[in-house]
Design an enzyme around this catalytic site. Structure first.
Site, PDB file in Angstrom:
ATOM      1  N   ARG A   1     -16.237 -76.923   9.400  1.00  0.00           N
ATOM      2  CA  ARG A   1     -15.721 -75.748   8.688  1.00  0.00           C
ATOM      3  C   ARG A   1     -16.155 -75.723   7.227  1.00  0.00           C
ATOM      4  O   ARG A   1     -15.413 -75.238   6.376  1.00  0.00           O
ATOM      5  CB  ARG A   1     -14.191 -75.670   8.758  1.00  0.00           C
ATOM      6  CG  ARG A   1     -13.633 -75.494  10.134  1.00  0.00           C
ATOM      7  CD  ARG A   1     -13.588 -74.018  10.515  1.00  0.00           C
ATOM      8  NE  ARG A   1     -13.132 -73.854  11.884  1.00  0.00           N
ATOM      9  CZ  ARG A   1     -11.885 -73.583  12.228  1.00  0.00           C
ATOM     10  NH1 ARG A   1     -10.983 -73.383  11.320  1.00  0.00           N
ATOM     11  NH2 ARG A   1     -11.560 -73.473  13.487  1.00  0.00           N
TER      12      ARG A   1
ATOM     13  N   TYR B   1      -7.846 -71.742  25.408  1.00  0.00           N
ATOM     14  CA  TYR B   1      -7.598 -70.426  24.801  1.00  0.00           C
ATOM     15  C   TYR B   1      -7.583 -69.316  25.852  1.00  0.00           C
ATOM     16  O   TYR B   1      -6.791 -68.380  25.781  1.00  0.00           O
ATOM     17  CB  TYR B   1      -8.647 -70.113  23.730  1.00  0.00           C
ATOM     18  CG  TYR B   1      -8.456 -70.911  22.466  1.00  0.00           C
ATOM     19  CD1 TYR B   1      -7.354 -70.677  21.644  1.00  0.00           C
ATOM     20  CD2 TYR B   1      -9.352 -71.895  22.095  1.00  0.00           C
ATOM     21  CE1 TYR B   1      -7.155 -71.411  20.484  1.00  0.00           C
ATOM     22  CE2 TYR B   1      -9.166 -72.635  20.932  1.00  0.00           C
ATOM     23  CZ  TYR B   1      -8.071 -72.400  20.128  1.00  0.00           C
ATOM     24  OH  TYR B   1      -7.873 -73.124  18.993  1.00  0.00           O
TER      25      TYR B   1
ATOM     26  N   ARG C   1     -14.516 -62.006   2.803  1.00  0.00           N
ATOM     27  CA  ARG C   1     -13.490 -61.676   3.797  1.00  0.00           C
ATOM     28  C   ARG C   1     -12.598 -60.504   3.380  1.00  0.00           C
ATOM     29  O   ARG C   1     -11.962 -59.884   4.222  1.00  0.00           O
ATOM     30  CB  ARG C   1     -12.633 -62.901   4.123  1.00  0.00           C
ATOM     31  CG  ARG C   1     -13.242 -63.841   5.124  1.00  0.00           C
ATOM     32  CD  ARG C   1     -13.099 -63.317   6.547  1.00  0.00           C
ATOM     33  NE  ARG C   1     -11.776 -63.591   7.072  1.00  0.00           N
ATOM     34  CZ  ARG C   1     -10.915 -62.677   7.455  1.00  0.00           C
ATOM     35  NH1 ARG C   1     -11.217 -61.407   7.364  1.00  0.00           N
ATOM     36  NH2 ARG C   1      -9.743 -63.016   7.949  1.00  0.00           N
TER      37      ARG C   1
ATOM     38  N   ARG D   1     -12.602 -70.877   4.420  1.00  0.00           N
ATOM     39  CA  ARG D   1     -11.655 -70.287   3.476  1.00  0.00           C
ATOM     40  C   ARG D   1     -11.374 -71.080   2.210  1.00  0.00           C
ATOM     41  O   ARG D   1     -10.767 -70.560   1.280  1.00  0.00           O
ATOM     42  CB  ARG D   1     -10.334 -70.004   4.193  1.00  0.00           C
ATOM     43  CG  ARG D   1     -10.416 -68.728   5.010  1.00  0.00           C
ATOM     44  CD  ARG D   1      -9.134 -68.498   5.742  1.00  0.00           C
ATOM     45  NE  ARG D   1      -8.918 -69.609   6.662  1.00  0.00           N
ATOM     46  CZ  ARG D   1      -7.880 -69.703   7.473  1.00  0.00           C
ATOM     47  NH1 ARG D   1      -6.953 -68.779   7.460  1.00  0.00           N
ATOM     48  NH2 ARG D   1      -7.755 -70.714   8.297  1.00  0.00           N
TER      49      ARG D   1
ATOM     50  N   ASP E   1     -18.027 -68.757  15.696  1.00  0.00           N
ATOM     51  CA  ASP E   1     -16.770 -69.298  16.206  1.00  0.00           C
ATOM     52  C   ASP E   1     -16.954 -69.667  17.664  1.00  0.00           C
ATOM     53  O   ASP E   1     -17.779 -69.051  18.359  1.00  0.00           O
ATOM     54  CB  ASP E   1     -15.631 -68.278  16.060  1.00  0.00           C
ATOM     55  CG  ASP E   1     -14.273 -68.949  16.245  1.00  0.00           C
ATOM     56  OD1 ASP E   1     -13.739 -69.468  15.260  1.00  0.00           O
ATOM     57  OD2 ASP E   1     -13.776 -68.973  17.388  1.00  0.00           O
TER      58      ASP E   1
HETATM   59  O1  CP3 Z   1     -17.919 -75.389  10.685  1.00  0.00           O
HETATM   60  C1  CP3 Z   1     -18.300 -74.306  10.211  1.00  0.00           C
HETATM   61  O2  CP3 Z   1     -18.327 -74.072   8.992  1.00  0.00           O
HETATM   62  C2  CP3 Z   1     -18.836 -73.244  11.154  1.00  0.00           C
HETATM   63  C3  CP3 Z   1     -17.901 -72.229  11.482  1.00  0.00           C
HETATM   64  C4  CP3 Z   1     -16.804 -72.455  12.508  1.00  0.00           C
HETATM   65  C5  CP3 Z   1     -15.666 -71.623  12.558  1.00  0.00           C
HETATM   66  N1  CP3 Z   1     -14.953 -71.922  13.679  1.00  0.00           N
HETATM   67  C6  CP3 Z   1     -15.369 -70.563  11.595  1.00  0.00           C
HETATM   68  C7  CP3 Z   1     -14.003 -70.046  11.492  1.00  0.00           C
HETATM   69  C8  CP3 Z   1     -16.715 -73.349  13.583  1.00  0.00           C
HETATM   70  C9  CP3 Z   1     -17.621 -74.504  13.968  1.00  0.00           C
HETATM   71  C10 CP3 Z   1     -15.547 -72.989  14.307  1.00  0.00           C
HETATM   72  C11 CP3 Z   1     -15.150 -73.659  15.549  1.00  0.00           C
HETATM   73  C12 CP3 Z   1     -13.803 -73.405  16.089  1.00  0.00           C
HETATM   74  N2  CP3 Z   1     -13.114 -72.233  16.174  1.00  0.00           N
HETATM   75  C13 CP3 Z   1     -13.052 -74.392  16.740  1.00  0.00           C
HETATM   76  C14 CP3 Z   1     -13.484 -75.823  16.958  1.00  0.00           C
HETATM   77  C15 CP3 Z   1     -13.342 -76.595  15.715  1.00  0.00           C
HETATM   78  C16 CP3 Z   1     -11.947 -76.987  15.373  1.00  0.00           C
HETATM   79  O3  CP3 Z   1     -11.557 -76.665  14.246  1.00  0.00           O
HETATM   80  O4  CP3 Z   1     -11.308 -77.614  16.204  1.00  0.00           O
HETATM   81  C17 CP3 Z   1     -11.846 -73.814  17.163  1.00  0.00           C
HETATM   82  C18 CP3 Z   1     -10.715 -74.513  17.875  1.00  0.00           C
HETATM   83  C19 CP3 Z   1     -11.917 -72.428  16.813  1.00  0.00           C
HETATM   84  C20 CP3 Z   1     -10.904 -71.374  17.085  1.00  0.00           C
HETATM   85  C21 CP3 Z   1     -10.414 -70.835  15.799  1.00  0.00           C
HETATM   86  N3  CP3 Z   1     -11.093 -69.887  15.067  1.00  0.00           N
HETATM   87  C22 CP3 Z   1      -9.282 -71.243  15.047  1.00  0.00           C
HETATM   88  C23 CP3 Z   1      -8.271 -72.278  15.485  1.00  0.00           C
HETATM   89  C24 CP3 Z   1      -9.310 -70.510  13.850  1.00  0.00           C
HETATM   90  C25 CP3 Z   1      -8.397 -70.654  12.657  1.00  0.00           C
HETATM   91  C26 CP3 Z   1      -7.349 -69.603  12.564  1.00  0.00           C
HETATM   92  C27 CP3 Z   1      -6.823 -69.548  11.129  1.00  0.00           C
HETATM   93  O5  CP3 Z   1      -6.993 -68.490  10.494  1.00  0.00           O
HETATM   94  O6  CP3 Z   1      -6.282 -70.565  10.643  1.00  0.00           O
HETATM   95  C28 CP3 Z   1     -10.432 -69.671  13.887  1.00  0.00           C
HETATM   96  C29 CP3 Z   1     -10.865 -68.743  12.841  1.00  0.00           C
HETATM   97  C30 CP3 Z   1     -11.999 -69.234  12.020  1.00  0.00           C
HETATM   98  N4  CP3 Z   1     -13.144 -69.760  12.519  1.00  0.00           N
HETATM   99  C31 CP3 Z   1     -12.105 -69.141  10.593  1.00  0.00           C
HETATM  100  C32 CP3 Z   1     -13.367 -69.649  10.273  1.00  0.00           C
HETATM  101  C33 CP3 Z   1     -13.993 -69.741   8.909  1.00  0.00           C
HETATM  102  C34 CP3 Z   1     -11.074 -68.551   9.654  1.00  0.00           C
HETATM  103  C35 CP3 Z   1     -11.201 -67.074   9.815  1.00  0.00           C
HETATM  104  C36 CP3 Z   1     -10.733 -66.287   8.605  1.00  0.00           C
HETATM  105  O7  CP3 Z   1     -11.536 -66.151   7.665  1.00  0.00           O
HETATM  106  O8  CP3 Z   1      -9.622 -65.773   8.667  1.00  0.00           O
END
Ligand code: CP3
Length: 344
Positions: free
Chosen positions: A23, A149, A36, A27, A72
């Protein structure tokens, strides 16, 4: 190219311990939050220029050794017929969860070029922009984590609906996992063809399972994916959290690199797994502490690695949104200042 990340993935000697952060595009960066304000998260994933911009943001600030595509794990699922949104501060919400055999049978297998052409487009653009500076990592969710999911319909602590399907209707479970394994294999192969130089399979929630159930219900599907990628020769990272009892089985499923969370000391993981590269494993919560604590904990991990070949420094899970930028700068400096002579 600065290739220490790829070299470590192959357990070749390196000049410095490579570091990237799960990540790393996200954020905690003010420039990400600024974008965003204007765009929805999924819209950013689907617009190659925006995905490229967000991928590059952390690299402009920090001396990281790899880029990871901004996307994602949910992105390919729409191509399977799964309708979802990502709710801010909550996570993926699925409108049509899979709850029985018929739901599972109705899913399609992803065709990446048809369903998610923007992902490969972003990768091609990124390779041009990165211009050989650092390698680009592609990724996908692993079948179990995606299934959690798709079945739950929303983030869940205990994954009870997922386990109910797994134990209660194993034909439905195997149909679902088969389609996910085929989809993820095709998706990662397409990313590699487009230019991804390494891939990470995120099995973030697989730690919910016992070793026996992992072997019966998950391992064959993750293994199918790793087997499908083996001929490409790109380093494959296999990551999960809460996996202390599953590491040997994850290794059996595949990957040149096992990604650890913070619960397993690196040296103990190496004693158990032997000749394999390891990625990790600073607790992301440490990054919220004072710089001295970040430094102390980072050095502790580097000394556990003890200069062994095949260490890729990372956090044990994604970087938290309230992480101070200064701590990330400090972390990267400490890892890179770890001297060459100590690497064996
Ligand atoms: O690593 C990176 O920088 C690449 C981008 C990336 C994102 N999601 C961007 C993201 C990667 C590799 C992921 C993978 C992902 N997504 C996983 C596996 C990794 C892990 O953390 O276990 C999972 C379980 C997800 C599903 C998901 N998407 C979750 C749990 C969330 C968070 C929800 C929240 O707002 O707290 C997301 C959203 C997400 N994916 C964000 C980002 C930058 C935040 C979105 C926003 O800007 O609101």
């Amino acid at each position: 190219m600065r290739d220490r990340f790829l070299r470590a993935g192959r357990r070749a000697p390196v000049d410095r311990t490579p570091i990237w952060l799960m990540r790393q595009a996200g954020r905690y960066l003010p420039e990400y939050r600024a974008l965003r304000e204007k765009y929805d998260m999924l819209a950013m994933c689907r617009a190659p220029e925006l995905a490229v911009e967000v991928t590059l943001q952390p690299l402009r600030r920090f001396d990281l050794d790899a880029a990871i595509l901004f996307s994602d794990i949910m992105i390919p699922l729409r191509g399977m017929g799964v309708d979802f949104e990502i709710k801010h501060s909550v996570g993926p919400i699925v409108a049509n969860p899979v709850r029985d055999r018929r739901d599972a049978e109705n899913l399609r297998v992803v065709e990446p070029e048809r369903d998610v052409p923007f992902v490969m487009q972003a990768i091609r653009l990124l390779r041009r922009e990165l211009d050989g500076k650092v390698p680009l990592i592609g990724f996908a969710g692993a079948p179990f984590t995606l299934a959690s999911y798709i079945v739950e319909g929303k983030p869940s602590r205990d994954l009870l609906r997922t386990k109910s399907l797994m134990y209660g209707d194993s034909a439905a479970w195997h149909t679902l996992m088969d389609k996910l394994a085929a989809s993820v294999s095709a998706y990662l192969l397409a990313q590699i063809r487009a230019g991804a130089q390494a891939v990470q399979l995120f099995d973030s929630w697989v730690g919910a399972l016992s070793p026996r159930d992992y072997r019966a219900y998950v391992l064959p599907y993750s293994k199918k994916i790793f087997d499908a990628l083996s001929a490409t020769g790109v380093p494959r990272i296999h990551f999960g959290t809460g996996t202390a009892t599953l590491l040997e089985l994850m290794q059996e499923a595949g990957g040149e690199v096992i990604g650890l969370d913070w619960r397993v000391p690196l040296d103990q993981a190496w004693d158990r797994l032997g000749d394999i590269a390891l990625q990790g494993n600073l607790d992301p919560a440490v990054m919220l502490a004072a710089p001295e604590i970040v430094e102390q904990q980072t050095r502790a991990i580097l000394s556990q690695a003890d200069g062994r070949r095949g260490h890729i420094f990372n956090l044990g899970h994604g970087i938290l949104p309230n992480t101070p930028i200064e701590n990330v700068e400090r972390l990267v400096e400490i890892v890179h200042s770890f001297v060459v002579e100590t690497l064996r």
